[in-house]
Write an enzyme that holds these catalytic residues in place. Structure first.
Site, short mmCIF file in Angstrom:
data_model
loop_
_atom_site.label_atom_id
_atom_site.label_comp_id
_atom_site.label_asym_id
_atom_site.label_seq_id
_atom_site.Cartn_x
_atom_site.Cartn_y
_atom_site.Cartn_z
N ARG A 1 0.91 10.33 1.00
CA ARG A 1 1.35 11.28 2.03
C ARG A 1 2.53 12.12 1.57
O ARG A 1 2.99 12.98 2.32
CB ARG A 1 1.72 10.53 3.32
CG ARG A 1 0.57 9.77 3.93
CD ARG A 1 0.98 9.08 5.20
NE ARG A 1 -0.08 8.25 5.75
CZ ARG A 1 0.02 7.55 6.86
NH1 ARG A 1 1.15 7.55 7.55
NH2 ARG A 1 -0.99 6.81 7.28
N GLU B 1 0.86 -1.18 0.00
CA GLU B 1 0.00 0.00 0.00
C GLU B 1 0.90 1.23 0.00
O GLU B 1 1.63 1.47 0.97
CB GLU B 1 -0.90 0.01 1.23
CG GLU B 1 -1.71 1.29 1.41
CD GLU B 1 -2.36 1.40 2.79
OE1 GLU B 1 -2.62 2.54 3.22
OE2 GLU B 1 -2.59 0.36 3.43
N THR C 1 -4.20 6.09 2.05
CA THR C 1 -4.47 7.47 2.47
C THR C 1 -5.21 8.23 1.37
O THR C 1 -4.92 9.38 1.07
CB THR C 1 -3.17 8.21 2.87
OG1 THR C 1 -2.32 7.33 3.61
CG2 THR C 1 -3.50 9.40 3.77
N LYS D 1 -10.66 -1.85 6.78
CA LYS D 1 -9.42 -1.53 7.49
C LYS D 1 -9.80 -1.10 8.90
O LYS D 1 -10.66 -0.23 9.08
CB LYS D 1 -8.70 -0.39 6.76
CG LYS D 1 -7.48 0.17 7.48
CD LYS D 1 -6.82 1.23 6.60
CE LYS D 1 -5.63 1.86 7.33
NZ LYS D 1 -4.85 2.72 6.42
#
Length: 211
Positions: free
Chosen positions: A48, A44, A72, A132
């Site tokens: 960011r 993943e 994210t 998640k």
């Protein structure tokens, strides 16, 4: 489209999904190769950093054996962008109506985040049986997952946030955990040094974890 079966197949590739924060695009390909050599076949890449999209593109183009997901993802625009780039799945720390709409319109599977029973039920109602659990340790960790799993039996989780080599086996032993997410496989100092053998060793240890 929730694409539960397709997502389950991807998350079953490795017991640990490395959560990658990549600052330097040049690290992307050797990092993916190092993880693959250690037996980790899915990652993943978090959005960011400014390098994230280019890093994903490089991995997708140059390391086809690695399953690359985007993490994210906070907006519908980001969802569409990473899906267009070729991300195999999308991960968010939570969910919003616009992101859920983008996910429903996409063929790219979505792993939405939840931290409470109410959030879990809202996502289950929308068709998400894979979620998640984030932030895992601050949200109650293993006791919380056991408590959620008792009445809500149709959801399996990828706990992320505070997962370490020490507590990962206990998470993976839970019936409602399909895999765990963690950043410990890719220490920032090792990436800066280009110490890919060290990352391969960490990946090999992680890939050997039982679930």
């Amino acid at each position: 489209m929730t694409n539960t079966n397709a997502l389950a197949d991807l998350l079953a590739i490795s017991p640990v999904v490395p959560v990658l924060t990549i600052e330097d695009v040049s690290h992307a390909v050797p990092l993916a190769l190092a993880l693959l050599e250690g037996g980790i076949g899915v990652v993943e890449v978090t959005l960011r950093t400014e390098a994230a999209m280019a890093a994903m593109a490089a991995m997708i183009a140059e390391v086809p054996d690695m399953v690359v997901g985007a993490g994210t993802v906070l907006t519908a625009a980001q969802y569409r962008a990473v899906a267009d780039l070729g991300a195999r799945f999308v991960v968010s720390p939570g969910s919003s109506p616009s992101v859920l709409e983008a996910a429903a319109a996409s063929r790219t599977p979505f792993l939405p985040g939840a931290a409470t029973p109410t959030e879990v039920l809202h996502l289950l109602e929308a068709g998400y049986r894979l979620q998640k659990f984030f932030p895992a340790e601050p949200a109650g960790g293993i006791p919380m997952l056991k408590s959620i799993g008792a009445p809500i039996t149709d959801v399996r989780f990828c706990p992320t946030g505070g997962i370490t080599p020490a507590n990962a086996p206990a998470y993976l032993a839970l019936a409602n955990v399909i895999c765990v997410g963690g950043s410990w496989l890719t220490p920032a100092d090792a990436m800066r040094r280009g110490d890919w053998p060290h990352i391969t060793k960490l990946a090999a240890d992680a890939s050997a974890l039982k679930r």
